[in-house]
Scaffold this active site. Structure first.
Site, mmCIF file in Angstrom:
data_model
loop_
_atom_site.group_PDB
_atom_site.id
_atom_site.type_symbol
_atom_site.label_atom_id
_atom_site.label_comp_id
_atom_site.label_asym_id
_atom_site.label_seq_id
_atom_site.Cartn_x
_atom_site.Cartn_y
_atom_site.Cartn_z
ATOM 1 N N THR A 58 0.834 -1.208 0.000
ATOM 2 C CA THR A 58 0.000 0.000 0.000
ATOM 3 C C THR A 58 0.866 1.254 0.000
ATOM 4 O O THR A 58 0.596 2.211 -0.728
ATOM 5 C CB THR A 58 -0.933 0.002 1.220
ATOM 6 N N ASP A 59 1.912 1.258 0.792
ATOM 7 C CA ASP A 59 2.806 2.402 0.833
ATOM 8 C C ASP A 59 3.606 2.507 -0.464
ATOM 9 O O ASP A 59 3.945 3.612 -0.896
ATOM 10 C CB ASP A 59 3.732 2.293 2.033
ATOM 11 N N GLY A 60 3.892 1.389 -1.082
ATOM 12 C CA GLY A 60 4.601 1.411 -2.364
ATOM 13 C C GLY A 60 3.802 2.100 -3.448
ATOM 14 O O GLY A 60 4.362 2.807 -4.293
#
Length: 79
Positions: A58-60
């Site tokens: 998700t952060d990627g």
């Protein structure tokens, strides 16, 4: 140049919406992680591994959107 340059606004929206979505997604996954660990304390290791994997993905997506936004802002591929 007499027109209004919309590129900074587009970059701000791209980065802002991606950041908001990433924060909401990680918060929801964290909520479900805590619910799962309270129901099944013996599965903490498995759930923790899956939580960090999903949080990283998700952060990627946010990091990729930030990179694309900064590329648009500096290289100006459409103009």
């Amino acid at each position: 140049m007499t027109g209004f340059n919309i590129l900074p606004l587009a970059v701000a929206l791209l980065i802002g919406i991606a950041a908001l979505g990433s924060c909401i997604g990680i918060a929801l996954v964290g909520q479900k992680f805590l619910e799962g660990t309270t129901r099944q304390p013996e599965l903490v290791d498995t759930l923790q591994t899956k939580f960090f994997l999903v949080a990283g993905v998700t952060d990627g997506a946010f990091i990729i959107a930030t990179g694309i936004g900064l590329w648009f802002a500096t290289a100006s591929p459409f103009g």
